[in-house]
Design an enzyme around this catalytic site. Sequence first.
Site, mmCIF file in Angstrom:
data_model
loop_
_atom_site.group_PDB
_atom_site.id
_atom_site.type_symbol
_atom_site.label_atom_id
_atom_site.label_comp_id
_atom_site.label_asym_id
_atom_site.label_seq_id
_atom_site.Cartn_x
_atom_site.Cartn_y
_atom_site.Cartn_z
ATOM 1 N N ASP A 1 0.815 -1.205 0.000
ATOM 2 C CA ASP A 1 0.000 0.000 0.000
ATOM 3 C C ASP A 1 0.858 1.268 0.000
ATOM 4 O OD1 ASP A 1 -2.745 1.237 0.589
ATOM 5 O OD2 ASP A 1 -1.625 1.980 2.317
ATOM 6 N N GLU B 1 1.467 -0.414 -4.921
ATOM 7 C CA GLU B 1 0.481 0.593 -5.286
ATOM 8 C C GLU B 1 1.171 1.943 -5.479
ATOM 9 O OE1 GLU B 1 -3.250 3.280 -3.970
ATOM 10 O OE2 GLU B 1 -1.514 2.920 -2.710
HETATM 11 C C1 QV4 Z 1 -8.871 13.566 7.346
HETATM 12 C C2 QV4 Z 1 -8.407 14.710 6.454
HETATM 13 C C3 QV4 Z 1 -7.016 15.120 6.830
HETATM 14 C C4 QV4 Z 1 -7.037 15.524 8.282
HETATM 15 C C5 QV4 Z 1 -7.552 14.352 9.129
HETATM 16 C C6 QV4 Z 1 -7.664 14.746 10.582
HETATM 17 O O1 QV4 Z 1 -8.454 14.290 5.093
HETATM 18 O O2 QV4 Z 1 -6.560 16.181 6.012
HETATM 19 O O3 QV4 Z 1 -5.736 15.856 8.663
HETATM 20 O O4 QV4 Z 1 -8.830 13.897 8.684
HETATM 21 O O5 QV4 Z 1 -7.880 13.620 11.358
HETATM 22 C C7 QV4 Z 1 -9.161 8.502 6.054
HETATM 23 C C8 QV4 Z 1 -10.148 9.603 5.746
HETATM 24 C C9 QV4 Z 1 -9.470 10.953 5.738
HETATM 25 C C10 QV4 Z 1 -8.793 11.162 7.079
HETATM 26 C C11 QV4 Z 1 -7.796 10.020 7.270
HETATM 27 C C12 QV4 Z 1 -7.064 10.102 8.580
HETATM 28 O O6 QV4 Z 1 -10.769 9.393 4.488
HETATM 29 O O7 QV4 Z 1 -10.443 11.946 5.493
HETATM 30 O O8 QV4 Z 1 -8.089 12.395 7.043
HETATM 31 O O9 QV4 Z 1 -8.491 8.766 7.221
HETATM 32 O O10 QV4 Z 1 -7.937 9.939 9.655
HETATM 33 C C13 QV4 Z 1 -7.861 4.862 2.548
HETATM 34 C C14 QV4 Z 1 -8.868 5.927 2.169
HETATM 35 C C15 QV4 Z 1 -8.552 7.239 2.823
HETATM 36 C C16 QV4 Z 1 -8.449 7.025 4.327
HETATM 37 C C17 QV4 Z 1 -7.298 6.054 4.559
HETATM 38 C C18 QV4 Z 1 -7.021 5.783 6.010
HETATM 39 O O11 QV4 Z 1 -8.861 6.097 0.753
HETATM 40 O O12 QV4 Z 1 -9.611 8.155 2.561
HETATM 41 O O13 QV4 Z 1 -8.240 8.253 4.989
HETATM 42 O O14 QV4 Z 1 -7.657 4.804 3.945
HETATM 43 O O15 QV4 Z 1 -8.140 5.313 6.666
HETATM 44 C C19 QV4 Z 1 -3.273 8.690 -2.662
HETATM 45 C C20 QV4 Z 1 -2.140 7.734 -2.292
HETATM 46 C C21 QV4 Z 1 -2.554 6.284 -2.406
HETATM 47 C C22 QV4 Z 1 -3.868 6.015 -1.683
HETATM 48 C C23 QV4 Z 1 -4.920 6.969 -2.239
HETATM 49 C C24 QV4 Z 1 -6.259 6.805 -1.558
HETATM 50 O O16 QV4 Z 1 -1.007 7.985 -3.087
HETATM 51 O O17 QV4 Z 1 -1.537 5.509 -1.844
HETATM 52 O O18 QV4 Z 1 -4.496 8.313 -2.040
HETATM 53 N N1 QV4 Z 1 -4.292 4.613 -1.780
HETATM 54 C C25 QV4 Z 1 -3.995 3.639 -0.711
HETATM 55 C C26 QV4 Z 1 -5.162 2.707 -0.441
HETATM 56 C C27 QV4 Z 1 -6.284 3.481 0.201
HETATM 57 C C28 QV4 Z 1 -5.835 3.998 1.558
HETATM 58 C C29 QV4 Z 1 -4.425 4.379 1.603
HETATM 59 C C30 QV4 Z 1 -3.569 4.256 0.536
HETATM 60 C C31 QV4 Z 1 -3.892 4.765 2.913
HETATM 61 O O19 QV4 Z 1 -5.561 2.081 -1.616
HETATM 62 O O20 QV4 Z 1 -7.459 2.715 0.320
HETATM 63 O O21 QV4 Z 1 -6.638 5.144 1.926
HETATM 64 O O22 QV4 Z 1 -3.480 3.551 3.551
HETATM 65 O O23 QV4 Z 1 -3.461 8.725 -4.052
#
Ligand code: QV4
Length: 519
Positions: free
Chosen positions: A219, A255
Amino acid sequence: ERKGKGLELLFILITLLGLSLTQHNPHFKHGRTTIVHLFEWRWSDIAAECERFLAPKGFGGVQISPPNEHIVLDQPWRPWWQRYQPVSYNLCSTSGSEEEFIDMVIRCNNVGVNIYVDAVINHMCGSGGGEGNHSSCGSWFSASNKNFPSVPYSAWDFNVNKCRTSSGDIENYGDIFQVRDCRLVSLLDLNLEKDYVRGKVAEYMNKLIDLGVAGFRVDACKHMWPGDLENVYGRLQNLNTTWFPRDSKPFIFQEVIDLGGEAISYTDYVHLGRVTEFKYGAKLGKVFRKWDEEKLFYTRTWGEGWSFMSDGNAVVFVDNHDNQRGHGAGGSSIITFWDSRLYKMAVGYMLAHPYGVTRVMSSYRWNRNFVNGKDQNDWMGPPSNTNGSTKSVSVNPDQTCGDGWVCEHRWRQITNMVIFRNVVNGQPQINWWDNQSNQVAFGRGDRGFIVFNNDDWTLNVTLNTGMSGGTYCDVISGQKEGNTCTGKQILVSHDGNAHFKISNLDEDPFVAIHAESKI
Ligand code: QV4
Ligand code: CA
């Protein structure tokens, strides 16, 4: 001259050896070719699915949701993305316990279906994750103090001083230092430069390898330095010899979302393992939706000809768990099960085409609620019981899934194309035909042939299939059962020609035949 040739040979040998030492090989069994992502499934359901469906239908492996202990968020109620916020590397999650995990790996391996683990190693939970034991096995942690005693990690195992942005979060994807050393959406960023952190991550992955997994979807690789990843991968053991040949390296696919135009490119990672090719689904979506003047016949050069990464480095898919709900990248062109008619065609195209290691998505339904183009419910977790636990996958008498599970991989058209890909494995793409619009056809050696009609009029044409004469069952409108076809029949004459007629109004306007669908 001779010495030159010798050196050249030696070089070729080293490259070949190098390739087999690196981690690009998925170690599929029995000539299988495709991975299915059973997104959010419970381990006990995956074990049963391996035995009752995936092995008999020739699936090569399963990508599972992250098995690590994770934060449990009640507001909103158990979003799927809580699983991307690790609290420890204990193997207990909303998909099940360590015992159930071990049972799944054994049972899937015993029927030749590989397990690939989604490894979340860039970060732990969000900085706002609070303090307490709201975690999937009840381990105590403190996000505010960056304290995760069940690993253990403490404050100095995270990137703090390295990150130069005022928020501590990634603010500009044009700056490679931010992207790697700052927090991705506030997720506490591990300092993978430290030997201790590398050791803990490798220990987690090695435990999984010992248990029998075949590899990893890693990831958020864009957010980790290639050198750090190289070090971690270098510490990984060979696969468990109970199920894999000696000296097999774990399959690694990373990824990295690279649609072009960012500071970090997939090229930084391809020497370490395969990489997810996100351009594939984004472009294929445009082609089948006919956006931006795209036409299916332009895909004559599909693959590297569309400036995708080289075949041996790519993992390809039509949609993934992020971009099917507006997370990650790829944009609105992405086709998902919600557009089922186009989806079957796009997945069919992917599985018929030789490029890349293919991954099929298997989803659950949620209540979409678009406000100004954004789905307010993009967080919704899998079908669940009133106590919040994930529901089991139920199977209906007609083999489709119930209780909100979509099971795209069980749709006849998709299952049969997974089999098609196995039957034509290793055969070159030949006998391309198109109408200079959205009707195309191609063969795979003498083992298979496929015809698509994505135009608004009937396709009616005789084509050279390259296959031996006889009667074949179309595996899209039906399949071969005993010595009859449940759907259309295609008659191939002795010279390999066959007549195809596909109405644009057909339920599925494409036809596929292969060597094993002959009657
Ligand atoms: C939010 C705000 C922040 C703020 C924070 C305060 O956005 O700015 O500072 O609250 O607490 C979730 C929430 C997100 C939250 C964050 C932290 O959606 O709003 O921050 O948690 O609490 C998945 C979801 C994300 C999720 C994350 C962790 O898609 O929304 O965040 O899990 O739970 C980029 C990357 C790529 C990534 C992609 C989604 O380059 O690597 O974004 N893809 C992978 C996975 C994906 C996962 C992650 C990475 C993180 O496929 O499913 O994100 O592990 O393009
Ligand atoms: Ca990082």
